[in-house]
Design an enzyme around this catalytic site. Structure first.
Site, PDB file in Angstrom:
ATOM      1  N   THR A  17       0.825  -1.207   0.000  1.00 40.41           N
ATOM      2  CA  THR A  17       0.000   0.000   0.000  1.00 40.41           C
ATOM      3  C   THR A  17       0.865   1.266   0.000  1.00 40.41           C
ATOM      4  O   THR A  17       0.518   2.260  -0.619  1.00 40.41           O
ATOM      5  CB  THR A  17      -0.911   0.013   1.256  1.00 40.41           C
ATOM      6  OG1 THR A  17      -1.543  -1.257   1.372  1.00 40.41           O
ATOM      7  CG2 THR A  17      -1.961   1.082   1.171  1.00 40.41           C
ATOM      8  N   SER A 112       6.197   3.200   9.012  1.00 38.77           N
ATOM      9  CA  SER A 112       5.035   3.933   9.518  1.00 38.77           C
ATOM     10  C   SER A 112       4.674   3.582  10.951  1.00 38.77           C
ATOM     11  O   SER A 112       5.461   3.768  11.864  1.00 38.77           O
ATOM     12  CB  SER A 112       3.861   3.682   8.570  1.00 38.77           C
ATOM     13  OG  SER A 112       2.786   4.475   8.933  1.00 38.77           O
ATOM     14  N   ASP A 276       1.760   8.876  14.568  1.00 33.51           N
ATOM     15  CA  ASP A 276       2.416   7.568  14.430  1.00 33.51           C
ATOM     16  C   ASP A 276       3.920   7.713  14.196  1.00 33.51           C
ATOM     17  O   ASP A 276       4.476   8.819  14.298  1.00 33.51           O
ATOM     18  CB  ASP A 276       1.770   6.764  13.302  1.00 33.51           C
ATOM     19  CG  ASP A 276       2.118   7.312  11.934  1.00 33.51           C
ATOM     20  OD1 ASP A 276       2.376   8.526  11.837  1.00 33.51           O
ATOM     21  OD2 ASP A 276       2.145   6.535  10.965  1.00 33.51           O
ATOM     22  N   ASP A 278       6.003   7.848  11.659  1.00 30.07           N
ATOM     23  CA  ASP A 278       6.551   8.816  10.706  1.00 30.07           C
ATOM     24  C   ASP A 278       5.708  10.087  10.592  1.00 30.07           C
ATOM     25  O   ASP A 278       5.925  10.901   9.688  1.00 30.07           O
ATOM     26  CB  ASP A 278       6.742   8.181   9.328  1.00 30.07           C
ATOM     27  CG  ASP A 278       5.441   7.658   8.740  1.00 30.07           C
ATOM     28  OD1 ASP A 278       4.555   7.262   9.514  1.00 30.07           O
ATOM     29  OD2 ASP A 278       5.298   7.652   7.501  1.00 30.07           O
ATOM     30  N   THR A 343      -7.628   2.026  -1.047  1.00 29.71           N
ATOM     31  CA  THR A 343      -6.783   2.330   0.110  1.00 29.71           C
ATOM     32  C   THR A 343      -5.359   2.626  -0.359  1.00 29.71           C
ATOM     33  O   THR A 343      -4.788   1.866  -1.138  1.00 29.71           O
ATOM     34  CB  THR A 343      -6.782   1.135   1.077  1.00 29.71           C
ATOM     35  OG1 THR A 343      -8.094   1.009   1.604  1.00 29.71           O
ATOM     36  CG2 THR A 343      -5.794   1.352   2.217  1.00 29.71           C
ATOM     37  N   LYS A 375      -0.583  12.262   3.923  1.00 27.06           N
ATOM     38  CA  LYS A 375      -1.423  12.631   5.053  1.00 27.06           C
ATOM     39  C   LYS A 375      -0.531  13.277   6.108  1.00 27.06           C
ATOM     40  O   LYS A 375       0.686  13.109   6.070  1.00 27.06           O
ATOM     41  CB  LYS A 375      -2.175  11.418   5.597  1.00 27.06           C
ATOM     42  CG  LYS A 375      -1.339  10.199   5.930  1.00 27.06           C
ATOM     43  CD  LYS A 375      -2.271   9.044   6.221  1.00 27.06           C
ATOM     44  CE  LYS A 375      -1.526   7.797   6.652  1.00 27.06           C
ATOM     45  NZ  LYS A 375      -1.095   6.972   5.512  1.00 27.06           N
TER      46      LYS A 375
HETATM   47  C1  G16 Z   1      -0.512   3.424   4.444  1.00 27.24           C
HETATM   48  C2  G16 Z   1      -1.200   4.151   3.338  1.00 27.24           C
HETATM   49  C3  G16 Z   1      -2.621   4.432   3.717  1.00 27.24           C
HETATM   50  C4  G16 Z   1      -3.341   3.169   4.130  1.00 27.24           C
HETATM   51  C5  G16 Z   1      -2.577   2.458   5.211  1.00 27.24           C
HETATM   52  C6  G16 Z   1      -3.149   1.102   5.578  1.00 27.24           C
HETATM   53  O1  G16 Z   1      -0.389   4.268   5.546  1.00 27.24           O
HETATM   54  O2  G16 Z   1      -0.560   5.366   3.019  1.00 27.24           O
HETATM   55  O3  G16 Z   1      -3.234   5.027   2.624  1.00 27.24           O
HETATM   56  O4  G16 Z   1      -4.629   3.449   4.575  1.00 27.24           O
HETATM   57  O5  G16 Z   1      -1.249   2.259   4.804  1.00 27.24           O
HETATM   58  O6  G16 Z   1      -3.027   0.245   4.514  1.00 27.24           O
HETATM   59  P1  G16 Z   1      -3.427  -1.288   4.629  1.00 27.24           P
HETATM   60  O7  G16 Z   1      -4.879  -1.320   5.039  1.00 27.24           O
HETATM   61  O8  G16 Z   1      -3.203  -1.822   3.246  1.00 27.24           O
HETATM   62  O9  G16 Z   1      -2.573  -1.947   5.673  1.00 27.24           O
HETATM   63  P2  G16 Z   1       0.954   4.357   6.403  1.00 27.24           P
HETATM   64  O10 G16 Z   1       0.635   5.325   7.495  1.00 27.24           O
HETATM   65  O11 G16 Z   1       1.169   2.940   6.881  1.00 27.24           O
HETATM   66  O12 G16 Z   1       2.023   4.810   5.468  1.00 27.24           O
END
Ligand code: G16
Length: 539
Positions: A17, A112, A276, A278, A343, A375
């Site tokens: 993701t 993250s 969180d 980062d 997502t 974000k």
């Molecule tokens: C990342 C993505 C988000 C997503 C999240 C969860 O966030 O930037 O858009 O909602 O992962 O993804 P999943 O449901 O596939 O685990 P981050 O904060 O982890 O970079």
């Protein structure tokens, strides 16, 4: 001196993701980072003469990976690398610095919200000149490269000292060490009414911000305590640590538990927030009150007029399909564009670039605007403080008034973790196959109106993405099923439950969603297929 090192491919370097996320010990394998970074550079046609931004959330292996990346960049002819002091940069600050300097790319070393340490996780996110993470088309190209790589280039030199701000050279590449907090603070000052928030604190408003021993500590200290005048000590867990002090830096009701305990105690301050690892995720709490991320983006959107940078009007708003429909009702009332995307924050970027949206948000504790292409956790906190300063209302009052106006989407996410990957894929495939038969069927008090995979056709680049399966019910309830793309341990099945109510806003969330949760297990045969009778994590 330029060195060319022969290497063998790793076959698991496909981005999920948000970039690549792995156990630290996997990333520590010989040439693992080197292969991945060289593959990025190969896939984008080289980086000769370009400028990149580099930094991470300070987790274990950050320091080592940064040195490797600097040397690979220098050997590949990069003109300039802008690096956060000591190798630290938050994800939103990285996007800010990248855009400000018109850099061609950025690398953020972070997994993250996943825990850090040698037995924790590590990750790399790659952003393009747009300031946002690369598209799937680019990440597919990078993945192809990782499977065929035979060598990488590296500058053979001692490690670079990143502790002092200033400019130095590595081979022909310029390295500029910056304090990323400075640029980030300037950007926030342009968006929000700092004078009004200062007055709020001066008038005795009490506040706590949990940086979870991660990268936002220094940003939060500077902004909330030094500039805005929150009491000293309002920012807790403010020093970034390699293993986050053992914390799981995920700002939700489970992992930010000490903050939650404080906010539900008699000595709770007026406002509580956490970010969180980062710094791109946020959680917002009032006194004994939690704002769900889905309500969060709806409330921010509805209150855009209080924020100087948005008061002359906003474009539209977008959310991920799994996020509750609360913000959709606000968009309809405001008469602005409204989009549902898969997502992954990267799916919002084309919509922002083309001025279709200003705000976007996700159930996974993410909210942001077109000020950057990620974000932004601190942005969300400042947005709330600005609304509170302008209205004089509490977090709970603002949220309750919102429900009165728009109704309430009761919402919860169930995570079934550590499932065998093949089993999880089969569950999703079999569920998808039976979706057409579900319409019209009744499960307890819920009747299915429609069931289909979520398919997003990007209006800007024409790409089409399938992500998750949605079951809609006649009473506006929804169940969304999808597999996480950020885990590092088997597969995680995420089940998102939403039930709308426009009469009573005080139901117990778990109780109100209990039957729908049972239905979600029944429809997807979760217990039969995974032997799990209940989710591992509920957020
Ligand atoms: C990342 C993505 C988000 C997503 C999240 C969860 O966030 O930037 O858009 O909602 O992962 O993804 P999943 O449901 O596939 O685990 P981050 O904060 O982890 O970079």
């Amino acid at each position: 001196m330029l060195k060319i090192v022969q290497t063998k491919p790793y076959l698991d370097q496909k981005m999920g993701t948000a970039g690549i996320r792995k156990k630290s010990r996997i990333v520590m394998q010989e040439n693992y980072i080197e292969n991945f970074v060289q593959s990025i550079f190969n896939a984008i046609g080289g980086v000769a003469g370009q400028t990149f931004v580099l930094g991470g959330d300070g987790r274990f292996y950050n320091k080592i990976a940064i040195q490797k990346i600097l040397k690979i960049a220098a050997a590949n002819g990069m003109a300039k690398m802008i690096v956060g002091q000591n190798g630290y940069i938050s994800t939103p600050a990285s996007s800010c610095v990248l855009l400000k300097n018109k850099a061609q790319g950025g690398l953020v070393l972070s997994a993250s919200h996943n825990p850090g340490g040698i037995d924790g996780d590590f990750g790399i996110k790659y952003a393009t000149a747009s300031g946002g993470q690369c598209s799937t088309a680019i990440s597919d190209k990078i993945y192809e490269n990782t499977k065929n790589i035979t060598s990488y280039k590296i500058w053979d030199a001692p490690d670079v000292d990143l502790s002092q701000i200033g400019v130095q050279k590595l081979g022909n590449m310029e390295i500029e060490v910056i304090d990323p907090v400075v640029d980030y603070v300037q950007m926030m000052e342009k968006i929000f009414d700092f004078a009004a928030i200062k007055k709020l604190f001066a008038d005795g408003f009490t506040f706590v911000f949990d940086a979870m021993n991660a990268v936002t500590g220094p940003y939060a200290k500077k902004i909330f305590e030094e500039i805005l005048g929150a009491d000293e000590g309002s920012v807790i867990n403010a020093v970034p640590l390699e293993d986050f002090g053992g914390l799981h830096p995920d700002p939700n009701l489970i992992y930010a538990s000490s903050l939650v305990r404080l906010m539900y105690s008699p000595s709770a301050p007026d406002f509580g927030a956490a970010n969180d690892g980062d710094g791109d995720r946020n959680m917002i709490l009032g006194r004994s009150f939690f704002v769900t991320p889905s309500d969060n983006i709806a409330i921010l959107t509805d209150n855009y007029r209080y924020i100087p940078a948005y008061k002359s009007g906003i474009y539209g708003v977008a959310k991920s399909a799994a996020t509750s429909t609360a913000v959709g009702r606000v968009a309809a009332a405001l008469g602005i564009g409204y989009y549902e995307v898969p997502t992954g924050w990267k799916y919002f970027c084309n919509l922002m670039d083309s001025h279709r949206i200003t705000f976007c948000g996700e159930e996974s504790f993410g909210a942001g605007s077109s000020h950057i292409r990620e974000k932004d956790g601190i942005w969300a906190v400042l947005f709330w403080l600005n609304i509170i300063a302008a209205t004089g209302k509490s977090v709970e009052q603002i949220t309750r008034e919102h429900w009165l106006k728009y109704g309430r989407s009761y919402y919860v996410r169930h995570d079934y973790e550590g499932i065998d990957i093949e089993k999880a894929n089969r569950l999703m495939a079999d569920l998808e196959a039976k979706l057409p038969e579900l319409a019209g069927k009744t499960f307890g008090s819920f009747t299915v109106s429609k069931a289909e995979p979520f398919v997003y056709n990007d209006p800007v680049d024409g790409s089409s993405t399938k992500n998750g399966l949605i079951v809609y019910f006649t009473d506006k309830s929804r169940i969304v099923y999808r597999l996480s793309g950020t885990g590092t341990n088997g597969a995680t099945l995420r089940v998102y439950l939403e039930r709308f109510d426009d009469k009573c806003f005080d139901e117990d969330v778990m109780q109100f969603l209990k039957e729908l949760a049972d239905v979600s297990r029944q429809i997807a045969e979760i217990t039969e297929r995974t032997a799990k009778e209940k989710p591992d994590v509920i957020t």
